[in-house]
Design a protein around this motif. Structure first.
Motif, short mmCIF file in Angstrom:
data_model
loop_
_atom_site.label_atom_id
_atom_site.label_comp_id
_atom_site.label_asym_id
_atom_site.label_seq_id
_atom_site.Cartn_x
_atom_site.Cartn_y
_atom_site.Cartn_z
N MET A 1 -30.09 -27.74 -8.18
CA MET A 1 -30.78 -27.92 -9.57
C MET A 1 -31.29 -29.49 -9.27
N ARG A 2 -30.87 -30.05 -8.47
CA ARG A 2 -31.54 -31.51 -8.24
C ARG A 2 -32.90 -31.38 -7.80
N GLN A 3 -33.36 -30.27 -7.03
CA GLN A 3 -34.72 -30.10 -6.81
C GLN A 3 -35.61 -30.03 -7.89
N ALA A 4 -35.14 -29.63 -9.02
CA ALA A 4 -35.83 -29.77 -10.39
C ALA A 4 -36.50 -30.84 -10.48
N GLY A 5 -35.91 -31.96 -10.18
CA GLY A 5 -36.63 -33.18 -10.27
C GLY A 5 -37.96 -33.72 -9.48
N VAL A 123 -42.03 -22.19 -9.38
CA VAL A 123 -41.73 -21.50 -8.23
C VAL A 123 -42.08 -21.82 -6.87
N LYS A 124 -43.18 -22.24 -6.75
CA LYS A 124 -43.44 -22.76 -5.51
C LYS A 124 -42.62 -23.86 -4.87
N LYS A 125 -42.43 -24.84 -5.75
CA LYS A 125 -41.58 -26.15 -5.56
C LYS A 125 -40.07 -25.72 -5.39
N LEU A 126 -39.62 -25.05 -6.49
CA LEU A 126 -38.15 -24.82 -6.32
C LEU A 126 -37.57 -23.46 -6.18
N ARG A 132 -36.44 -20.78 -12.28
CA ARG A 132 -35.97 -20.04 -13.30
C ARG A 132 -34.55 -20.64 -14.03
N ALA A 133 -33.83 -20.94 -13.31
CA ALA A 133 -32.55 -21.41 -13.84
C ALA A 133 -32.73 -22.80 -14.42
#
Length: 233
Positions: A1-5, A123-126, A132-133
Motif C-alpha cells: 500500500m505504501r507504493q500508492a504514495g 496500474v503501471k506504477k502500482l 485497485r486496492a
C-alpha cells in the motif's frame, strides 16, 4: 500500500487533453499545464505551475460552476499534482472528477482520455492488485475509456498517439499500441500537442521496428507528460 504514495506514470495522458488550444477563460490553465508537463526542468517548478493551473481553473468555476473546460482542467491538475507528490487523496479526487465529467458529457473525448490515463497510470506504477486496492484503478476500465477516446477524437494525432504510449509503456509488444502509433503518424496534427505526440509516435515506432522492446517501453513512458521525471524509466 505504501507504493500508492509514489504513483502514476500514465496520468500523463490526461495531459494530452490539456494541451489542445481553447479560446475559453480556462485557456491559461491549459498553457500552464503544457509548460509544466513538457518543458520544466525540475519537479518543483512543474509542481508550482500545476498549482497555478488548479487555481486558475478554480477561479473560472467560481464564476461559472458548470464550465466543462474548467472542470477538465481542474481534474487534470489534480491528477498531475497526485503524480508529482504521490498524494493518494488527490489521485482519488481526480478520478472522481473525471467520472463526474463523463457522466455529464459522455462523448467528451478528452475526459475519456483523462480517465483512461488515470487508470493505466495507476496500474503501471502500482501493479494491478495494489492499484485497485489502494486507488480503485482497473486496467480493463482504463483500456475501455482509452478506446472510447480514440473513437470520439476524430482524425487527430493526439488521441491514438497518447493511447499508443500508454499501452506500450505497459507492454512494448502490444499490437494495438503499435497500430495506434502508426495511426498517429498518419493523422492530422492541427495543434502543438498533436505535433508533439506525432513526433513521439515516430520515435517509438523506430524502436519497435528495430526490435528493441526495452527501449520501446522506456521511450513510451518518457514521452508522456512528466515522463522525464519518472524514476522507474
Amino acid at each position: 500500500m505504501r507504493q500508492a504514495g509514489r504513483w502514476m506514470a500514465g496520468l500523463g495522458v490526461v495531459l494530452s487533453a490539456l494541451l489542445v488550444a481553447c479560446p475559453c477563460a480556462a485557456q491559461s490553465a491549459r498553457e500552464i499545464l503544457t509548460q509544466a508537463s513538457f518543458s520544466d526542468d525540475d519537479e518543483a517548478s512543474s509542481l508550482r505551475r500545476v498549482a497555478a493551473a488548479y487555481a486558475a481553473a478554480g477561479n473560472m468555476l467560481h464564476r461559472s460552476p458548470d464550465d466543462r473546460e474548467a472542470l477538465l482542467m481542474r481534474a487534470t491538475a489534480l491528477g498531475y499534482r497526485a503524480k508529482l507528490t504521490g498524494n493518494r487523496g488527490d489521485a482519488v479526487a481526480a478520478r472522481r472528477e473525471f467520472e463526474a465529467l463523463i457522466a455529464e458529457h459522455p462523448l467528451d473525448a478528452e475526459a475519456q482520455l483523462g480517465l483512461g490515463a488515470w487508470h493505466i497510470g495507476a496500474v503501471k506504477k502500482l501493479g494491478a492488485f495494489v492499484g485497485r486496492a489502494a486507488l480503485g484503478a482497473q486496467r480493463s476500465a482504463g483500456f475501455a475509456a482509452l478506446d472510447r477516446a480514440v473513437a470520439l477524437g476524430g482524425d487527430r494525432a493526439m488521441f491514438p498517439g497518447l493511447v499508443a504510449l500508454l499501452r506500450l509503456q505497459l507492454d512494448p509488444r502490444d499490437p494495438r499500441g503499435k497500430t495506434l502509433a502508426e495511426a498517429a503518424v498518419r493523422a492530422a496534427a492541427p495543434t502543438p500537442i498533436d505535433r508533439i505526440v506525432q513526433r513521439a509516435a515516430v520515435t517509438v515506432l523506430a524502436s519497435i521496428r528495430a526490435g528493441d522492446m526495452q527501449a520501446t517501453r522506456r521511450l513510451a513512458s518518457q514521452l508522456l507528460p512528466f515522463g522525464r521525471f519518472d524514476r522507474d524509466n
